[in-house]
Write a protein that holds these residues in place. Sequence first.
Motif, mmCIF file in Angstrom:
data_model
loop_
_atom_site.group_PDB
_atom_site.id
_atom_site.type_symbol
_atom_site.label_atom_id
_atom_site.label_comp_id
_atom_site.label_asym_id
_atom_site.label_seq_id
_atom_site.Cartn_x
_atom_site.Cartn_y
_atom_site.Cartn_z
ATOM 1 N N SER A 1 54.128 32.457 26.736
ATOM 2 C CA SER A 1 55.320 32.695 27.559
ATOM 3 C C SER A 1 56.093 33.930 27.110
ATOM 4 O O SER A 1 57.114 34.270 27.719
ATOM 5 N N VAL A 2 55.622 34.619 26.058
ATOM 6 C CA VAL A 2 56.408 35.691 25.452
ATOM 7 C C VAL A 2 56.058 37.100 25.925
ATOM 8 O O VAL A 2 56.962 37.871 26.271
ATOM 9 N N PRO A 3 54.781 37.520 25.958
ATOM 10 C CA PRO A 3 54.487 38.912 26.341
ATOM 11 C C PRO A 3 55.048 39.309 27.693
ATOM 12 O O PRO A 3 55.406 40.469 27.909
ATOM 13 N N GLY A 4 55.153 38.343 28.611
ATOM 14 C CA GLY A 4 55.687 38.656 29.931
ATOM 15 C C GLY A 4 57.105 39.182 29.903
ATOM 16 O O GLY A 4 57.509 39.935 30.799
ATOM 17 N N ASP A 5 57.892 38.791 28.885
ATOM 18 C CA ASP A 5 59.238 39.352 28.747
ATOM 19 C C ASP A 5 59.165 40.872 28.621
ATOM 20 O O ASP A 5 59.834 41.616 29.337
ATOM 21 N N VAL A 6 58.344 41.309 27.664
ATOM 22 C CA VAL A 6 58.218 42.742 27.389
ATOM 23 C C VAL A 6 57.622 43.477 28.589
ATOM 24 O O VAL A 6 58.085 44.574 28.953
ATOM 25 N N LEU A 7 56.618 42.879 29.226
ATOM 26 C CA LEU A 7 55.977 43.525 30.363
ATOM 27 C C LEU A 7 56.941 43.646 31.550
ATOM 28 O O LEU A 7 56.983 44.685 32.220
ATOM 29 N N ALA A 8 57.727 42.605 31.793
ATOM 30 C CA ALA A 8 58.702 42.669 32.879
ATOM 31 C C ALA A 8 59.749 43.733 32.602
ATOM 32 O O ALA A 8 60.145 44.491 33.503
ATOM 33 N N GLY A 9 60.209 43.806 31.350
ATOM 34 C CA GLY A 9 61.187 44.830 30.997
ATOM 35 C C GLY A 9 60.619 46.231 31.108
ATOM 36 O O GLY A 9 61.275 47.150 31.618
ATOM 37 N N ALA A 10 59.384 46.413 30.641
ATOM 38 C CA ALA A 10 58.759 47.730 30.701
ATOM 39 C C ALA A 10 58.524 48.161 32.145
ATOM 40 O O ALA A 10 58.745 49.327 32.505
ATOM 41 N N ALA A 11 58.079 47.225 32.977
ATOM 42 C CA ALA A 11 57.839 47.565 34.383
ATOM 43 C C ALA A 11 59.134 47.970 35.079
ATOM 44 O O ALA A 11 59.181 48.954 35.821
ATOM 45 N N ALA A 12 60.191 47.223 34.825
ATOM 46 C CA ALA A 12 61.472 47.530 35.462
ATOM 47 C C ALA A 12 62.030 48.865 35.015
ATOM 48 O O ALA A 12 62.658 49.590 35.803
ATOM 49 N N ALA B 1 51.728 46.660 21.945
ATOM 50 C CA ALA B 1 52.203 46.465 20.565
ATOM 51 C C ALA B 1 53.588 45.836 20.550
ATOM 52 O O ALA B 1 53.879 44.971 19.709
ATOM 53 N N LEU B 2 54.448 46.255 21.465
ATOM 54 C CA LEU B 2 55.776 45.643 21.545
ATOM 55 C C LEU B 2 55.668 44.165 21.940
ATOM 56 O O LEU B 2 56.432 43.322 21.453
ATOM 57 N N ALA B 3 54.724 43.864 22.830
ATOM 58 C CA ALA B 3 54.502 42.465 23.195
ATOM 59 C C ALA B 3 54.030 41.673 21.978
ATOM 60 O O ALA B 3 54.438 40.522 21.769
ATOM 61 N N GLY B 4 53.175 42.289 21.164
ATOM 62 C CA GLY B 4 52.730 41.632 19.936
ATOM 63 C C GLY B 4 53.875 41.391 18.980
ATOM 64 O O GLY B 4 53.963 40.320 18.349
ATOM 65 N N PRO C 1 55.805 32.299 32.556
ATOM 66 C CA PRO C 1 55.003 33.459 32.968
ATOM 67 C C PRO C 1 54.983 33.707 34.473
ATOM 68 O O PRO C 1 54.865 34.856 34.911
ATOM 69 N N ALA C 2 55.093 32.648 35.273
ATOM 70 C CA ALA C 2 55.129 32.858 36.721
ATOM 71 C C ALA C 2 56.383 33.625 37.123
ATOM 72 O O ALA C 2 56.337 34.513 37.985
ATOM 73 N N LEU C 3 57.509 33.318 36.481
ATOM 74 C CA LEU C 3 58.737 34.055 36.745
ATOM 75 C C LEU C 3 58.625 35.487 36.241
ATOM 76 O O LEU C 3 59.011 36.441 36.933
ATOM 77 N N GLN C 4 58.098 35.652 35.028
ATOM 78 C CA GLN C 4 57.919 37.008 34.491
ATOM 79 C C GLN C 4 56.981 37.813 35.377
ATOM 80 O O GLN C 4 57.199 39.011 35.603
ATOM 81 N N GLY C 5 55.930 37.159 35.887
ATOM 82 C CA GLY C 5 55.012 37.848 36.787
ATOM 83 C C GLY C 5 55.698 38.286 38.064
ATOM 84 O O GLY C 5 55.449 39.391 38.575
ATOM 85 N N VAL D 1 50.523 39.563 38.653
ATOM 86 C CA VAL D 1 49.612 38.437 38.875
ATOM 87 C C VAL D 1 48.932 38.045 37.564
ATOM 88 O O VAL D 1 48.759 36.857 37.261
ATOM 89 N N ALA D 2 48.539 39.053 36.766
ATOM 90 C CA ALA D 2 47.902 38.777 35.474
ATOM 91 C C ALA D 2 48.858 38.051 34.534
ATOM 92 O O ALA D 2 48.464 37.124 33.818
ATOM 93 N N VAL D 3 50.124 38.460 34.514
ATOM 94 C CA VAL D 3 51.115 37.782 33.679
ATOM 95 C C VAL D 3 51.270 36.335 34.122
ATOM 96 O O VAL D 3 51.287 35.409 33.299
ATOM 97 N N ALA D 4 51.368 36.118 35.423
ATOM 98 C CA ALA D 4 51.549 34.761 35.944
ATOM 99 C C ALA D 4 50.352 33.872 35.638
ATOM 100 O O ALA D 4 50.499 32.642 35.533
#
Length: 280
Positions: free
Chosen positions: A18-29, A39-42, A244-248, A261-264
């Motif tokens: 449930s954690v990497p999606g936080d970083v990915l959502a922030g980076a995408a935005a 690496a930041l997700a890690g 992850p569905a919300l982060q996706g 979709v991959a995050v979700a």
Amino acid sequence: MTRLADLAELVRAPAALSVPGDVLAGAAAAGALGRRTPALAGASVLLYWAGMAANDWADRRLDAVERPERPIPSGRVRPATALGVAAGLTAAGLAVAGAAGGRRAAALAVPLAAAIWGYDLLAKNTAAGPAVMAACRGLDVLLGATGGRPVRAVPAALTVAAHTWTVTALSRREVSGADRRLPRATLAGTALVAATALGRADPVPAALAAGYATRYGSAQARVLADPSPERVRAAVGAGITGLPALQGALTARAGARLLGVAVAAAAPLGRRLARLVSPT
């Protein structure tokens, strides 16, 4: 000797999905998706695991009464080991964040780590607990945005933080059960969270947000019908594994539809793994 399986239970290893999606959502935005994002997700995962270990160390005496099956009160993990794991993972998370994202990432990772430890040691059993945990998740989203324009990631951070508030508020009633006012409030919050994740005339974030709202909302509706500890724990688990569905949805809303979709896709995997290691 402490077994790897016991350490995995200590840090709630599968819940890290449930954690990497936080970083990915922030980076995408923030327009910051790039080579440093994984690496930041890690780093975010390491800090999350650190928080889980610190949580069990801080709760070891209470768990001896309420949850004696957990790794520390059951004797499978020594308190000193848990504290060492928490400290080591924190140091590793900060080091990875600084190495991957430089000063800007470090400037976010340090207060994130402080908020995690502050929740575990000070705020958890106070009225500020849900707000502090929500701040942890919001800062996690902003960690992913540090390579771009973080201000653009603030709405996503607030959305994830609001979801986290609902999960944390429910988690405080996992042992005692809840009165029906709590699931009414968290259900309303979940509806608002799902609405904010919708994209304008874009079916991908809409579908992901609907899936999030349906699964997590259904679990809370069952608490409303029967506010027993078992139903509350199930709703908390649904909130964790459904994130992850919300982060996706948030990632897709920012334009990264395939990544969203991959995050979700981590959500159903997290639910399967939760049958092996409890995420709560």
